[in-house]
Scaffold this motif. Structure first.
Motif, PDB file in Angstrom:
ATOM      1  N   UNK A 151     -83.776  80.000  -8.558  1.00  0.00           N
ATOM      2  CA  UNK A 151     -83.720  78.731  -7.842  1.00  0.00           C
ATOM      3  C   UNK A 151     -82.437  77.987  -8.156  1.00  0.00           C
ATOM      4  N   UNK A 152     -81.906  78.224  -9.357  1.00  0.00           N
ATOM      5  CA  UNK A 152     -80.640  77.566  -9.684  1.00  0.00           C
ATOM      6  C   UNK A 152     -79.489  78.142  -8.865  1.00  0.00           C
ATOM      7  N   UNK A 207     -76.120  71.937  -9.720  1.00  0.00           N
ATOM      8  CA  UNK A 207     -76.571  73.148 -10.410  1.00  0.00           C
ATOM      9  C   UNK A 207     -75.622  74.317 -10.160  1.00  0.00           C
ATOM     10  N   UNK A 217     -87.000  80.530 -11.991  1.00  0.00           N
ATOM     11  CA  UNK A 217     -86.266  79.278 -12.133  1.00  0.00           C
ATOM     12  C   UNK A 217     -84.761  79.518 -12.132  1.00  0.00           C
ATOM     13  N   UNK A 232     -76.758  66.405  -5.421  1.00  0.00           N
ATOM     14  CA  UNK A 232     -77.752  66.796  -6.424  1.00  0.00           C
ATOM     15  C   UNK A 232     -77.911  68.312  -6.472  1.00  0.00           C
ATOM     16  N   UNK A 233     -77.969  68.926  -5.279  1.00  0.00           N
ATOM     17  CA  UNK A 233     -78.122  70.382  -5.238  1.00  0.00           C
ATOM     18  C   UNK A 233     -76.876  71.070  -5.795  1.00  0.00           C
ATOM     19  N   UNK A 289     -79.874  64.790 -13.678  1.00  0.00           N
ATOM     20  CA  UNK A 289     -81.141  65.191 -14.319  1.00  0.00           C
ATOM     21  C   UNK A 289     -81.248  66.704 -14.526  1.00  0.00           C
ATOM     22  N   UNK A 290     -81.075  67.460 -13.444  1.00  0.00           N
ATOM     23  CA  UNK A 290     -81.287  68.908 -13.565  1.00  0.00           C
ATOM     24  C   UNK A 290     -80.259  69.578 -14.481  1.00  0.00           C
ATOM     25  N   UNK A 326     -88.420  71.616  -8.286  1.00  0.00           N
ATOM     26  CA  UNK A 326     -88.461  73.064  -8.507  1.00  0.00           C
ATOM     27  C   UNK A 326     -87.229  73.741  -7.917  1.00  0.00           C
ATOM     28  N   UNK A 327     -86.769  73.249  -6.768  1.00  0.00           N
ATOM     29  CA  UNK A 327     -85.609  73.887  -6.138  1.00  0.00           C
ATOM     30  C   UNK A 327     -84.354  73.709  -6.985  1.00  0.00           C
ATOM     31  N   UNK A 328     -84.379  72.745  -7.896  1.00  0.00           N
ATOM     32  CA  UNK A 328     -83.238  72.562  -8.798  1.00  0.00           C
ATOM     33  C   UNK A 328     -83.367  73.430 -10.043  1.00  0.00           C
ATOM     34  N   UNK A 329     -84.422  74.226 -10.088  1.00  0.00           N
ATOM     35  CA  UNK A 329     -84.577  75.143 -11.213  1.00  0.00           C
ATOM     36  C   UNK A 329     -85.441  74.597 -12.335  1.00  0.00           C
ATOM     37  N   UNK A 330     -86.020  73.410 -12.142  1.00  0.00           N
ATOM     38  CA  UNK A 330     -86.896  72.887 -13.196  1.00  0.00           C
ATOM     39  C   UNK A 330     -88.177  73.698 -13.232  1.00  0.00           C
ATOM     40  N   UNK A 387     -81.380  68.686 -18.056  1.00  0.00           N
ATOM     41  CA  UNK A 387     -82.650  69.217 -18.547  1.00  0.00           C
ATOM     42  C   UNK A 387     -82.748  70.735 -18.396  1.00  0.00           C
ATOM     43  N   UNK A 388     -82.209  71.256 -17.315  1.00  0.00           N
ATOM     44  CA  UNK A 388     -82.373  72.691 -17.060  1.00  0.00           C
ATOM     45  C   UNK A 388     -81.265  73.498 -17.730  1.00  0.00           C
ATOM     46  N   UNK A 432     -91.250  70.627 -16.570  1.00  0.00           N
ATOM     47  CA  UNK A 432     -90.118  69.693 -16.478  1.00  0.00           C
ATOM     48  C   UNK A 432     -90.263  68.790 -15.261  1.00  0.00           C
TER      49      UNK A 432
END
Ligand SMILES: Nc1ncnc2c1ncn2[C@@H]1O[C@H](COP(=O)(O)OP(=O)(O)OP(=O)(O)O)[C@@H](O)[C@H]1O
Ligand SMILES: [Mg+2]
Lengths: 240, 214
Positions: free
Chosen positions: A76-77, A153, A73, A149-150, A100-101, B117-121, A104-105, B125
């Protein structure tokens, strides 16, 4: 920045990627072209582990993705992904899609995540759209929101999978413009796209993929003027 | 005959009570089973699959008897009819509920999970913030149907002595020697309940659709 070594990927009996080697330096923009089914999407998806490679190595930022200890994960970030079909979250407003990300992430406080979201929406020219839902946007606007959005992160690498091929022709330009600005800011990018104008103007390197291997690569000027392989020539003659 | 009517209606309360409580429990248990059913791990997926297949492939009546008479024999405890009735109804409905959830979750395009998932969740989540909120809208209509089914099927708990509407119909039939009137009135009461709840559910669905955004 990115180092791919002898990457293989099979789906059952179907051997899609057949040994790919690619290095992408920090700040470099690499455009990948190739016929349908040659494995371009699969390649990008392997880079941020949406697909598990069958064998080979992928290093992003010097971290080996197949090392059991790395957190997928987290990887992916570091790699943001933009999809052909945008894949915005339809139940959330544009701003919520972006915040959101981070919230939350990265556990960013909501106000900070939203402030970041607003800043990114300004950057992609959608400052007035934060409160609307994705279906209220045009295709080009949706794709720009997806890029924002991308970016939220803070990725070190951006992967684009045919970001303009689902768009009406008049909207392609606005998306490419955003991508070009991103490239000028020094973002490392791997772009699957058949927008040759973009490749010529923005790419540092063009790579031709066919049947799961990288057949040829070169600087855009050189690559388009003087392709070395027969397969590259045949493909270019079809799309140019 | 009319003097029996209040007697019957008192059973309605029990029927509605069984229906609501087991529905709410099944809504929660069903989600857990659905998530297990679509899990990537076989150790989690297979038992959930077997559970769903077993419940859906056997009669509710058999399940009620199993819970009320079968389990106490194996585990040596005194059965409590009310609890057993709720347990049987909940277990039964949760299997159908799980399939409803699964249908809703699987109807969400794969691109949504990938984008999340590509955002790291994490998977959890992504489920919680992206997939389930979208799936919930799609499962509300079939859940409404499941509620109506449960309302009707709950009549079976009368076989283990619960004084629901159906039980009272039997009692009324026996005491009055007028089984036709007893059962026909009871059937009509069920009909009024199902129609009423269908209407209410229709309104809830309308409101959710009205709030827009797919
Ligand atoms: N999840 C999957 N399971 C099985 N086969 C797959 C899967 N994903 C891709 N493939 C197959 O792998 C091959 C390469 O697909 P991929 O999507 O990577 O090609 P592509 O170069 O991106 O093509 P396009 O230009 O059409 O997008 C295709 O034959 C495709 O059918
Ligand atoms: Mg593709």
């Amino acid at each position: 920045m990115v180092e791919v070594k002898n990457l293989h990927k099979s789906f059952g009996d179907l051997h899609v990627l057949r040994g790919i080697d690619l290095e992408v330096n920090k700040g470099e923009v690499v455009v990948v072209i190739g016929p349908s089914g040659s494995g371009k999407s699969t390649f990008l998806r392997c880079i941020n582990h949406l697909e598990q490679p069958t064998s080979g190595e992928i290093h992003i930022d010097c971290v080996n993705l197949d090392d059991g200890n790395v957190n997928i994960n987290l990887i992916r970030q570091t790699a943001g992904m933009v999809f052909q079909q945008f894949n915005l979250f339809p139940h959330l407003t544009v701003l919520a899609n972006i915040s959101l990300a981070p919230a939350k992430v990265l556990n960013m406080p909501v106000e900070d995540a939203e402030a970041l979201g607003r800043e990114l929406l300004r950057k992609v020219g959608l400052a007035d759209k934060e409160a609307v839902y994705p279906h209220q946007l045009s295709g080009g606007q949706q794709q720009r929101a997806a890029i924002a959005r991308a970016l939220a992160m803070k990725p070190k690498l951006m992967l684009f999978d045919e970001p303009t091929s689902a768009l009406d022709p008049e909207m392609i330009g606005e998306v490419l413009m955003v991508m070009k600005e991103l490239a000028l800011e020094g973002m490392t990018m791997i772009v699957v796209s058949h927008e040759m104008g973009f490749a010529r103007e923005v790419a540092d390197r063009v790579v031709f993929m066919d049947e799961g291997v990288l057949v040829e690569e070169g600087k855009p000027s050189e690559f388009f003027r003087n392709p070395k392989h027969e397969r590259t020539r045949a493909f270019l003659s079809k799309i140019l | 005959m009319a003097r029996y009517f209040p007697f019957l209606v008192r059973g309605v309360g029990i029927t509605v009570q069984f229906t609501f409580i087991s529905f709410l429990l099944a809504v929660m248990l069903g989600l857990v089973i659905a998530l297990g059913r679509i899990s990537g791990s076989r150790i989690i997926r297979t038992p959930c699959q077997i559970y769903i297949d077993f419940i859906r492939g056997t009669p509710l009546l058999a399940q009620i008897y199993l819970v009320h008479f079968g389990l106490p024999q194996i585990f040596h405890y005194r059965p409590v009819g009310y609890i057993d009735a709720l347990v049987a109804l909940t277990l039964n409905s949760s299997a159908y509920m799980a399939e409803i959830y699964r249908g809703g979750i699987e109807s969400i395009e794969a691109g949504q999970m990938e984008a999340a998932r590509s955002l790291g969740m994490t998977y959890g989540q992504a489920m919680r913030y992206v997939i389930l909120p979208q799936a919930i809208r799609r499962v509300i209509p079939p859940m409404g149907n499941e509620f109506i089914t449960l309302l009707k099927e709950s009549s079976l708990v009368s076989v283990i002595g619960m004084e629901d509407l159906m039980m009272r119909a039997k009692m009324m039939a026996g005491q009055s020697f007028r089984p036709f009137e007893a059962y026909f009135t009871t059937a009509l009461i069920y009909l009024v309940m199902t129609i009423t709840f269908s209407r209410l559910l229709g309104r809830v669905e309308g409101r959710i659709k009205g709030s827009g955004r797919s």
